[in-house]
Scaffold this motif. Structure first.
Motif, short mmCIF file in Angstrom:
data_model
loop_
_atom_site.label_atom_id
_atom_site.label_comp_id
_atom_site.label_asym_id
_atom_site.label_seq_id
_atom_site.Cartn_x
_atom_site.Cartn_y
_atom_site.Cartn_z
N ASN A 1 -7.06 -1.31 -1.15
CA ASN A 1 -5.90 -0.51 -0.76
C ASN A 1 -5.84 0.81 -1.52
N SER A 2 -6.67 0.96 -2.55
CA SER A 2 -6.56 2.10 -3.45
C SER A 2 -6.96 3.39 -2.75
N LEU A 3 -6.37 4.49 -3.21
CA LEU A 3 -6.65 5.82 -2.65
C LEU A 3 -7.34 6.66 -3.71
N THR A 4 -8.56 7.05 -3.46
CA THR A 4 -9.28 7.92 -4.39
C THR A 4 -8.67 9.30 -4.35
N ALA A 5 -8.16 9.75 -5.49
CA ALA A 5 -7.35 10.97 -5.52
C ALA A 5 -8.08 12.18 -4.95
N ALA A 6 -9.36 12.33 -5.24
CA ALA A 6 -10.10 13.53 -4.81
C ALA A 6 -10.28 13.59 -3.30
N VAL A 7 -10.16 12.45 -2.63
CA VAL A 7 -10.44 12.38 -1.20
C VAL A 7 -9.18 12.60 -0.37
N TRP A 8 -8.04 12.23 -0.90
CA TRP A 8 -6.80 12.26 -0.14
C TRP A 8 -5.99 13.51 -0.50
N PRO A 9 -5.09 13.94 0.40
CA PRO A 9 -4.21 15.07 0.05
C PRO A 9 -3.43 14.76 -1.22
N GLU A 10 -3.13 15.80 -1.98
CA GLU A 10 -2.44 15.61 -3.25
C GLU A 10 -1.10 14.91 -3.09
N THR A 11 -0.51 15.01 -1.90
CA THR A 11 0.80 14.40 -1.68
C THR A 11 0.72 12.98 -1.13
N ALA A 12 -0.49 12.45 -0.98
CA ALA A 12 -0.65 11.11 -0.40
C ALA A 12 -0.39 10.03 -1.44
N GLY A 13 0.17 8.94 -1.01
CA GLY A 13 0.41 7.79 -1.87
C GLY A 13 0.97 6.66 -1.03
N ARG A 14 1.20 5.53 -1.67
CA ARG A 14 1.77 4.39 -0.95
C ARG A 14 3.21 4.18 -1.38
N GLY A 15 4.05 3.87 -0.40
CA GLY A 15 5.44 3.57 -0.69
C GLY A 15 5.59 2.18 -1.29
N ASP A 16 6.82 1.82 -1.61
CA ASP A 16 7.08 0.51 -2.22
C ASP A 16 6.65 -0.64 -1.33
N ASP A 17 6.67 -0.42 -0.01
CA ASP A 17 6.27 -1.48 0.92
C ASP A 17 4.79 -1.43 1.27
N GLY A 18 4.04 -0.51 0.61
CA GLY A 18 2.59 -0.44 0.81
C GLY A 18 2.12 0.52 1.87
N TYR B 1 -17.42 9.28 5.76
CA TYR B 1 -15.99 9.39 5.52
C TYR B 1 -15.49 8.12 4.86
N SER B 2 -14.24 8.17 4.43
CA SER B 2 -13.56 7.01 3.86
C SER B 2 -12.48 6.56 4.83
N ALA B 3 -11.94 5.37 4.60
CA ALA B 3 -10.85 4.87 5.45
C ALA B 3 -10.02 3.88 4.66
N ARG B 4 -8.75 3.80 5.03
CA ARG B 4 -7.84 2.81 4.45
C ARG B 4 -6.86 2.34 5.54
N VAL B 5 -6.48 1.07 5.46
CA VAL B 5 -5.37 0.60 6.27
C VAL B 5 -4.13 1.33 5.79
N ALA B 6 -3.39 1.92 6.72
CA ALA B 6 -2.29 2.81 6.35
C ALA B 6 -0.92 2.19 6.53
N SER B 7 -0.80 1.16 7.34
CA SER B 7 0.51 0.62 7.67
C SER B 7 0.98 -0.46 6.70
N ARG B 8 0.10 -0.89 5.79
CA ARG B 8 0.46 -1.95 4.86
C ARG B 8 -0.60 -2.04 3.76
N THR B 9 -0.34 -2.82 2.76
CA THR B 9 -1.36 -3.22 1.81
C THR B 9 -1.68 -4.69 2.05
N SER B 10 -2.77 -5.13 1.44
CA SER B 10 -3.22 -6.50 1.68
C SER B 10 -3.83 -7.07 0.40
N ALA B 11 -3.63 -8.35 0.21
CA ALA B 11 -4.25 -9.04 -0.92
C ALA B 11 -5.59 -9.65 -0.54
N ALA B 12 -6.01 -9.45 0.71
CA ALA B 12 -7.28 -10.01 1.16
C ALA B 12 -8.45 -9.35 0.44
#
Length: 472
Positions: A21-38, A367-378
């Motif tokens: 679920n992690s976001l590599t800072a150099a790859v994502w916009p500086e304002t990107a992050g995950r909210g409390d709900d993931g 390119y990179s990719a992440r699930v954006a609508s949630r986080t997962s413990a899988a």
């Protein structure tokens, strides 16, 4: 075009992440992050809310990031030049991504704009850009494009052939003006980049060889309707480090010095091509280091020849808009495929593909990719994100580790798509091109309308049209 079977199952550089679920800072916009709900947030907005309003596929561009990067690039080059008592100007390379809004953002931040076709020129003018602050490139500028550029007063035309010199001279003479022109030269330096992106080879369509450039300049100087203002050189794209720029600068400055014997050579444009991070292993050179290294090299070469430092110009595009963009998709199907006895890969199909990002198919770009609508413990699972087109090479992200429970309906985000994705988009398989949404100050707004199937059918003159009675 490469196919999936021609690629290694797992690239050597790709490591299994501790957290998929992690976001590599150099790859994502500086304002990107995950909210409390993931859920992924960009510019303070939950991407689920943005998608609920605009749908997917969707290009998202963070306006504040574009503006900040434009300011940073301009400051870096101006500061580096001022250390040597010189000046520098920065053009935004519109081919990376162009819309009237983006033109306004970069010009607000003090940048000029580089365009390469009549269409790009029209966009810049529609945005209210000062024609004198524009540069026009192109190896085969059409006669109407040359005429329009001269007519509106485009600041600089970069000429690419002897016949083009004559065409620009004629257009300027017909209108009774003197047109500023530069000569594009090939320094012979090959930047370490994909062959299709390396544009300073001798055997390629752009520019003049160093050995032929002096004759081109003499031809320009013979026309009273033209003013020669300098040399232009571009060595490639997605370049890390300064070595290629420094070597190219040495060769071009040598030509610059020789041309001074015949008259003024006020400017040297060294192009762009500065790289960005697409994956966790990419390590782009900070723009301040690039600017300092390149301009130091030019100043050193000028000093060795006893000539003054010319005004310098640069044309970054990708490095300004690329990291500010994220493409959002909806997962349609997930299919496990046994690659070998030891390896299984998830094929994650999304509702876009090579029609909205052609770079993986064209260049084998990663390119990179992440699930954006949630986080997962899988646990992380090896995945390949693919599109919905009828091509085995329709790959969005060749290799990535996503949560093993990625499922249809999930939102998937692909970062670093602000450059060359919308610009290269197509209607392959009659898929409409996605909209572009800008995020700024916690709000999302549409800046480029997405296409519909009706838009595509409207161009097909064989489609039956309703009669007057039917439409009444």
């Amino acid at each position: 075009m490469s196919t999936a079977s021609e690629r290694p199952a797992v690239p050597e550089w790709l490591e299994v992440p501790e957290d998929a679920n992690s976001l590599t800072a150099a790859v994502w916009p500086e304002t990107a992050g995950r909210g409390d709900d993931g859920a992924l947030r960009i510019g303070g907005l939950d991407v689920r809310e943005v998608v609920a309003q605009f749908g997917t596929p969707l290009y998202v561009l963070d306006e504040d990031v574009v503006r900040a990067r434009a300011r940073r690039v301009r400051a870096a080059f101006e500061h580096a030049a001022s250390r040597h008592g010189g000046t520098a100007r920065v053009y935004y390379a519109g081919k990376a991504f162009l819309s009237t809004e983006v033109v306004r953002w970069v010009t607000d931040e003090g940048l000029r704009v580089d365009v390469a076709t009549g269409g790009e020129l029209a966009v810049a003018l529609a945005a209210g850009a000062d024609p004198a602050q524009l540069g026009l490139h192109g190896n085969n500028k059409l006669l109407p494009e040359i005429a329009r550029a001269v007519e509106v007063g485009v600041g600089t035309l970069v000429v690419d052939s002897l016949v083009e010199i004559e065409r620009v001279a004629a257009a300027a003479a017909e209108r009774g003006v003197t047109q500023n022109v530069m000569v594009r030269v090939n320094s012979g330096v090959h930047a370490e980049t994909h062959d299709f992106l390396a544009t300073a080879h001798e055997d390629q369509k752009f520019g003049f060889a160093l050995t032929d450039a002096a004759d081109a300049v003499a031809r320009i100087r013979s026309h009273p309707s033209l003013r020669f203002v300098g040399l232009h050189c571009h060595i490639g794209s997605q370049i890390f480090g300064t070595a290629g720029f420094e070597e190219s600068a040495a060769r071009v400055v040598d030509l610059h010095a020789r041309l001074l014997a015949g008259g003024d050579v006020p400017m040297l444009n060294l192009g762009g091509g500065f790289g960005i991070a697409y994956t966790s292993v990419d390590d782009p050179t900070p723009i301040e280091e690039l600017a300092g290294g390149i301009i130091d090299a030019v100043a050193r070469e000028c000093g060795a020849r006893g000539i003054p430092l010319p005004e310098l110009a640069f044309e970054p595009g990708r490095s300004i808009v690329g990291p500010a963009g994220v493409t959002l998709y909806t997962v349609g199907t997930v299919k496990p495929v046994r690659v070998s006895d030891e390896l299984e890969r998830l094929y994650v199909s999304v509702d876009g593909g090579m029609s909205d990002n052609a770079r993986p198919a064209l260049y084998g770009a990663h390119y990179s990719a992440r699930v954006a609508s949630r986080t997962s413990a899988a646990a992380p699972a090896l995945a390949r994100v693919v599109g919905r087109h009828c091509e085995s090479g329709d790959i969005v992200v060749d290799a990535e580790y996503l949560p093993g429970d990625v499922t249809p309906g999930d939102l998937l985000a692909v970062p670093a798509t602000g450059a060359y994705c919308h610009s290269l988009a197509s209607n392959y398989n009659y898929v409409p091109r996605p909209p572009v949404v800008a995020i700024a100050s916690g709000e999302a707004r549409l800046i480029v309308r997405g296409e519909t199937v009706d838009d595509l059918l409207a161009r097909d003159l064989g489609v039956a049209r309703p009669t007057v009675e039917e439409s009444a």
